[in-house]
Design an enzyme around this catalytic site. Structure first.
Site, PDB file in Angstrom:
ATOM      1  CB  CYS A 236      10.176  13.195  55.791  1.00 44.33           C
ATOM      2  SG  CYS A 236       8.768  12.408  56.578  1.00 44.33           S
TER       3      CYS A 236
ATOM      4  CG  HIS B 252       9.881  17.604  57.596  1.00 41.33           C
ATOM      5  ND1 HIS B 252       9.471  17.617  56.281  1.00 41.33           N
ATOM      6  CD2 HIS B 252       9.416  16.451  58.113  1.00 41.33           C
ATOM      7  CE1 HIS B 252       8.771  16.518  56.018  1.00 41.33           C
ATOM      8  NE2 HIS B 252       8.707  15.790  57.118  1.00 41.33           N
TER       9      HIS B 252
ATOM     10  CD  GLU C 132      11.152  20.447  54.909  1.00 43.82           C
ATOM     11  OE1 GLU C 132      12.151  20.026  55.514  1.00 43.82           O
ATOM     12  OE2 GLU C 132      10.162  19.728  54.672  1.00 43.82           O
TER      13      GLU C 132
END
Lengths: 231, 808
Positions: free
Chosen positions: A85, A194, A196
């Site tokens: 991002c 994302h 994560e």
């Protein structure tokens, strides 16, 4: 295996990226943007957020942070670097990846569980996927529309350097549904979604099996560990 | 003790603060000396929002007229917004109606920036809801953005890391042209500020009603977590300790926001109040959060206060009042964005992203090193004294010399006239029971029920809110266990143990108009239930009381009823109010808004892995309805949507039953018997069924016959009644016997009303036996069309599967 996560002023998902690194089985190392020191890490993550409040252009000011000298050097020497991002925006601003990210075509911030197709499984961050694999990764950004010159797009497509493509819905107007790209060497990868946030059961996107159980993002980090072990 | 003026703070220019003896006239400053010498000078106290008697009282306190700087301070601090002068008399009840048992886990109660609750394992949670209504109408984007920023700074001030936000929004009629302006601005502002701070937005409410047309409600809630030892309070103790201002520079924005904007009604044709709206910079706030947390971690702060309403006036007077009672401030040392600001403007400015800390001289260098690391501008303004006076110098002259308690604590308290509204009897007499209800036993009746069901599902207040919530990041932080559209939001506090909290807020303005006391009880009961359905144990309450003008005796009656109702209900449920906010003057012209009492309930869960979602996930589960259904359609969404009707009495609340229901749900959660749980409120059983289908796209077959028979109600009432104490739960077949045993053992009414995973062909459906069947696609289309139609398309809406992962 030690993977560093750099915190810039305005980074938001830095602690989350460190948690993902640990979940994948590596040691996480917190790095500070103002230092000229990578603490001997084996790989790097530039996390999401709004560094410098997105002032000027997203990632533009952070790409000039002191530590970016070391990041560029390490990337050019082949260290695995992942930009998520805002981190992707920084890598584009630092010219480690081609193209740029502009305001979503619909003008608003968007958060959704995004389906992606993995297009390149030869990179340091995608070698654990199978070619064409469909994954679900949370997306959340205001400026995620990927743009590049026609020649650049042609080159990226020709060289297979589109790493991920949006599937089903193009959430921001990106050219050719491009969600993420890699450099020629395959060690630097940037994407808007994302990974994560899809690494821990109970806190990821919904799947058929159970609410919030999606962990497709874990493979990004285990891929990097595998790449380092193979090197 | 030496006069502090003789010991200027380290970074202040020497020679700029002589004894306050320079000729006042020559400098043009209104000094203390000048004020004493010119008692008859005309002062613009009325323009600043002070009444005649309040101005007289200030003169009496000081024994002279106030200087212009003192007048500025008193005017903002004695405003309704800051002083709670009309509500104080009533708010005391929240502190009085508590038992020792209720206080057991309360680390900080009402009066500080936010309440703090011990949640166990050495952790504490702090939370509070606040209004930012008027700025959000004038300038919706910045108004809403700074509403988030303000409540988040309250949370930081307690020593906590903010971990979540929520918003309670009320707008005008959905198809009024101005509504779109306000909605786009408010949602954009919340999205911009909250996302940029990295705070997951995990829930909230959005309602549309013409009564909020000229006065939308934007309430913002934030939650923070801290270790017990990190608790900080807003007091200035330790004579000689330094008073430090850090964060953004002080500018000309938000001047008088608390007094002339938040504490007055909007009049048409007057001058624009836009300069009274603050402008937010979330990046500055994000950096400030991390900077403060590092300062706390290194134990460099003695006391801390955020700068919100009334800016420096508030921070200095409150810190001094809560500490050793005295403070010296050199106003020249305030870092300015605009060097032309006057002293009065600096005192009143509500520029955002600023904090004031009290720091010991020994730790000052370490403090400054941390703020420098985060590039946070910092200036030492003065120091703590024991003189009992708040003294402020400017350009070497004394412009403020007051007892800080008279500014911050001992402001005016009003016992406003209260009058029972003449119109309320007629309103309550107009019951919805006289409205035509379709006959569920005839073919035309069931067709009409189907139409009404879909009309409700697509009505602005019950429709899908993805257009709004898709603009909020709920992932950031990686600890979000539940968020919208589930009934409550849930955040993990401890990654090791799974300890977490759940939070939900509720309010119903329509009920408030019918009976403000009952509406307050209902709001609390619903928020309590919404926390209970997640599997958490309700523990504490925050509230935001949105009302019309306190100068209207009927509004004061509504307010007094609401506070009594809410405080009594908290006592009955055994959960304390830890803090909140009152917002008066919410009206357009002479028409006040519906009394809107927002209740927020915080619950604790020992392991978030046990959380219960609000929708059906699995096929073949039995669906149970807990609680009984009465003919309670007064004030309901059905009466409003189908008949455009508002009248009668709101539903009955049985708080003892609510408590037993919460205990039952917790027991079910502990034994992992419950697959999903969804509370019944607006729109009744029909809406709860629709949302349970839509959550994960799993259908169901439901029968109403046993409800109709047991409770003696008709089919329409079974579908649309808003009786309280009700929840639908889904239970895996193998746990059926155990679950029924649990309900029977606790004597809570329970009926099996259906089974999940009905489908026609490939498509999941909601089949209400003998009444109607609606396919998932039609249901979803009705639910999703409304906001998109008025505010713009929702990305990905209508696209295939949201839930199913291909290849999984």
């Amino acid at each position: 295996m030690r993977i560093g996560v750099i915190t810039f002023p305005g980074s938001l998902d830095d602690r989350d990226a460190r948690r993902a690194v640990r979940a994948a089985g590596a040691e996480d190392v917190a790095l500070w943007h103002g230092d000229h020191d990578l603490s001997g890490v084996d790989a790097l993550v530039l996390p999401g957020g709004f560094s410098y409040g997105d002032y000027l252009r997203c990632g533009a000011i952070a790409s000039l942070s002191p530590i970016m000298n070391e990041v560029v050097d390490a990337a050019n020497k082949g260290m695995p670097v992942l930009g998520i991002c805002n981190g992707f925006q920084m890598l584009a601003e630092a010219h480690l990846l081609p193209g740029g990210l502009i305001r979503n075509d619909h003008g608003a911030f968007i958060r959704r569980d995004q389906h992606l197709r993995v297009e390149n499984t030869a990179t340091a961050w995608t070698n654990g996927f199978t070619a064409g694999q469909q994954i679900v990764i949370p997306l959340k950004n205001g400026e995620g529309e990927y743009v590049a010159s026609a020649e650049t797009i042609e080159r990226l497509e020709g060289d297979g350097r589109v790493a991920f493509r949006y599937l089903g819905v193009n959430p921001n107007g990106s050219i050719n549904d491009i969600a993420g790209v890699t450099n020629e060497r395959g060690n630097v990868v940037g994407l808007m979604p994302h990974p994560e946030h899809a690494t821990e059961p109970g806190f990821g996107p919904d799947t058929r099996a159970a609410m919030r159980s999606g962990v497709d993002g874990l493979t990004f980090f285990t891929s990097a560990i595998a790449a380092l072990q193979a090197a | 003790m030496t006069e502090p003026v003789n010991q200027p703070p380290a970074n202040r220019q020497q020679g700029t603060a002589p004894e306050a003896s320079a000729a006042p006239v020559a400098s043009g400053l209104d000094t203390v000396e000048n004020a004493a010498a010119t008692p008859d000078k005309e002062q613009p106290y009325a323009t600043l929002g002070l009444k005649d008697d309040e101005y007289a009282r200030i003169r009496e306190i000081l024994g002279r007229r106030p200087t212009s700087g003192e007048l500025a301070m008193y005017s903002v601090m004695w405003s309704e917004h800051c002083s709670y002068k009309s509500s104080k008399k009533y708010l005391r009840q929240f502190g009085q109606k508590v038992t020792p048992e209720m206080k057991k886990n309360l680390m900080v109660g009402i009066g500080e920036n936010a309440g703090v609750v011990d949640v166990g394992e050495g952790w504490a949670v702090t939370f509070k809801v606040e209004s930012h209504n008027h700025p959000s109408y004038i300038e919706p984007f910045q108004g809403a953005a700074t509403g988030v920023g303000g409540i988040v700074r309250d949370i930081i001030s307690m020593g906590a890391r903010p971990v979540a936000v929520m918003d309670q929004l009320r707008f005008g009629k959905i198809d009024e042209p101005d509504t779109a302006r306000v909605v786009h601005g408010v949602v954009g502002g919340i999205s911009f500020y909250g996302n940029c701070l990295g705070l997951p937005n995990i829930g909230g409410e959005t309602y549309f009603d013409p009564v909020y047309q000229g006065n939308p409600l934007v309430n913002a809630l934030s939650v923070g977590v801290l270790r017990h030892e990190d608790l900080h309070l807003a007091n200035a103790s330790g004579v000689g300790n330094k008073v430090v201002l850090f964060g953004a520079r002080t500018g000309g924005d938000g001047i008088g926001g608390a007094s002339i904007l938040a504490s007055d009604t909007f009049a048409s044709g007057g001058p624009t109040k836009r300069p009274a709206v603050q402008v937010g910079d979330p990046f500055a706030e994000k950096v400030l959060i991390e900077c403060c947390l590092e300062l706390f971690a290194e134990k460099l702060v003695e006391g801390i206060q955020d700068l919100g309403a009334a800016g420096i006036s508030c921070a200095t007077s409150e810190l001094a009042s809560n500490g050793d009672g005295g403070m010296y401030i050199s106003l020249d040392d305030v870092l300015l964005r605009d060097p032309t600001l006057t002293a009065e403007e600096i005192l009143m400015s509500e520029s955002q992203e600023r904090m004031m800390a009290v720091v010991t001289p020994e730790k000052l260098d370490a403090f400054l090193a941390v703020t420098a690391k985060w590039d946070v501008e910092t200036s030492v303004l003065g120091e703590v004294t024991d003189t009992g006076r708040l003294i402020i110098d400017w350009h070497g002259e004394r412009i403020v010399d007051v007892d800080p308690r008279t500014v911050a604590v001992d402001g005016p308290v009003y016992d406003r006239p209260v009058a029972y509204p003449a119109w309320i009897d007629a309103l309550q007499a107009s019951s919805a029971s006289t409205l035509a209800r379709p006959d569920g036993t005839t073919e035309s009746g069931t067709a009409e029920l189907r139409d009404q069901f879909l009309a409700l599902v697509g009505s602005p207040n019950l429709a899908d809110k993805s257009w709004i919530t898709n603009q909020y990041d709920y992932y950031v932080g990686g600890n979000t266990a539940l968020s919208f559209p589930d009934d409550g939001g849930m955040i993990r506090v401890d990654e090791g143990s799974g300890l977490g909290f759940a939070i939900a807020t509720d309010a119903n303005g329509r009920y408030g108009q019918l009976d403000p006391r009952q509406a307050a009880r209902l709001a609390l009961a619903e928020a309590y239930r919404n926390v209970a359905v997640t599997g958490a144990v309700p523990a504490a309450v925050t509230d935001c009381l949105n009302f019309g003008s306190p100068e209207n005796p009927e509004v004061m009656w509504q307010f007094s009823e609401a506070v009594e109702g809410l405080s009594d209900a908290c006592l009955e449920l055994g959960i304390p109010v830890t803090g909140g906010n009152v917002s008066f003057y919410n009206q357009t012209g002479a028409t006040p808004i519906f009394p809107t009492t927002v209740a927020g309930v915080l619950g604790v869960i020992d392991d978030v892995a046990r959380r219960i979602p609000s929708g059906w996930q699995d096929a073949g589960d039995n669906i149970y309805l807990l609680g009984t259904t009465r003919e309670e359609l007064d004030g309901s969404a059905w009466a409003g949507t189908v008949h455009g009707h508002l009248g009668g009495r709101p539903p009955v609340v049985d708080l003892d039953a609510e408590r037993r229901l919460a205990e039952l749900l917790r027991a079910g959660s502990l034994e992992s018997l419950v697959g999903s749980a969804h509370d019944l409120s607006d729109g009744g059983l029909a809406q709860a069924l629709a949302e349970s289908v839509l959550r994960f796209g799993v259908g169901a077959r439901v029968w109403l016959s046993e409800i109709v028979e047991r409770d003696g109600v008709d089919v329409a009432t079974a579908l649309f009644s808003e009786s309280t104490g009700r929840v639908i739960v889904s239970v895996p077949r193998e746990d059926d016997v155990k679950f029924r045993g649990l309900c029977d053992g606790r004597g809570y009414p329970v009926l099996r009303i259906g089974v999940t995973d009905a489908a026609v062909g490939e498509q999941p459906v909601l089949e209400v036996q003998d009444v109607f069947t609606v396919g998932l696609e039609e249901l979803r289309a009705s639910h999703q069309a409304t906001l998109a139609e008025h505010f713009g398309p929702v990305v990905g809406q209508g696209a295939a599967q949201e839930y199913y992962t291909p290849g999984a």
